[in-house]
Design an enzyme around this catalytic site. Sequence first.
Site, PDB file in Angstrom:
ATOM      1  CE  LYS A  53      -4.211  -1.807   0.151  1.00  0.00           C
ATOM      2  NZ  LYS A  53      -5.038  -1.842   1.343  1.00  0.00           N
ATOM      3  NE  ARG A 106      -7.817  -8.563  -0.740  1.00  0.00           N
ATOM      4  CZ  ARG A 106      -7.423  -7.647  -1.617  1.00  0.00           C
ATOM      5  NH1 ARG A 106      -6.567  -6.696  -1.241  1.00  0.00           N
ATOM      6  NH2 ARG A 106      -7.851  -7.665  -2.868  1.00  0.00           N
TER       7      ARG A 106
END
Length: 396
Positions: free
Chosen positions: A340, A374
């Site tokens: 991210k 995840r």
Amino acid sequence: MTITVYSIMVDNKEEAFKAIASVGADPAGRRWMAPKAVHRLVMLDGVQPRQANIIKQELLGKGGEAAVSRGVVDCSVSETKVLLMGTLRQYDDFLAKLEAQPFGLKALAIRIREVLEGQEGLRPRGLDCRGKILQLGVKTLVMGILNVTPDSFSDGGSFYDPGLALERAAQMVDEGADVIDLGGESTRPGYVKVEAGEELARVIPVLRRLVGSLPVPVSIDTTKPAVAREALEAGAHIINDQWALRSDPAMAGLAAEYGVPVVLMHNQQGTSYRDLTGDLVKYFQESVRLAVEAGMARDRLIIDPGFGFGKTPAQNLELLRRLKELRCLGLPILVGTSRKSTIGKVLDLPVDQRLEGTAATIAAAILNGADLVRVHDVKEMARVARMTDAIVRGER
């Protein structure tokens, strides 16, 4: 002889029981003393002064403490936050008294008990994903990301072909993936929404190959009921909804109809919060309400705090630090930090150089209560999860 003095930290009654047992206390004494060894802080928001005064009086009477606004005593404020402070033993006695009080305090006592029970951690149990069982609470489960999109921020276009997608999914399972998460619409910053027909054209051919070949559950990452229905008809085992049943009211009923587990992810427009944990808890409580009212069982829900969605980099890092606070909901926690932008901003690195940063966030998430993670880099992150589990969970 010199007496050695050192500190002991316990996170729940089980750890307290073990610490007390280590000194040789008898079993009955261990059970009695363990609740005295665990101290909890519980925040109440939106409490009326008359309620707050009773709460403070009753908890003080049991040896605990309650911090309230200074305007509570003379009712010069309309409502207040209340910070409860006490051991589990003190809470037991306090809540027994609170249940006998008026002004809605009996119902509040039940909710406080639920929060305290949730903070003890997730008890091991099986989650039935349409015949495939995920064992929750035994180890950190790894969800492998499979994007069949041309524009995903990390791997857009790489697995667009069904054959390549199946090959990659099988590789992730071999590397330690417990779930494969299939998505057909990018959610990267600045993404362009796609119609349901286009999303279906991307995911259904791949999904059919996956469910016919893989030994693990496959989740469909979508916010569209039309896509979710077709995916479930094609054999998907889980719905991963990035708007937590809020994007379309039909999603909750669909999930109930098929009896599938649902991942509820926190998402919002903007990054304004009154209190990060408090706001996330309210959000999830509303989504849980929608699910239950539609006929879903509460124990088929998983929460995802939405790292990178509706949050600044500073808020994302705060989220990881405070992740344990979300255990109060009593639901499994999934965290998705993989590659991210927050990692890129902290380390000043592009997407393809964020492996180590991702590993740090995965370890931090597990240390702070994540039950599932995840990830893109399954092999590496499965190793991180196993190592972190060895630290956090010990022998099971």
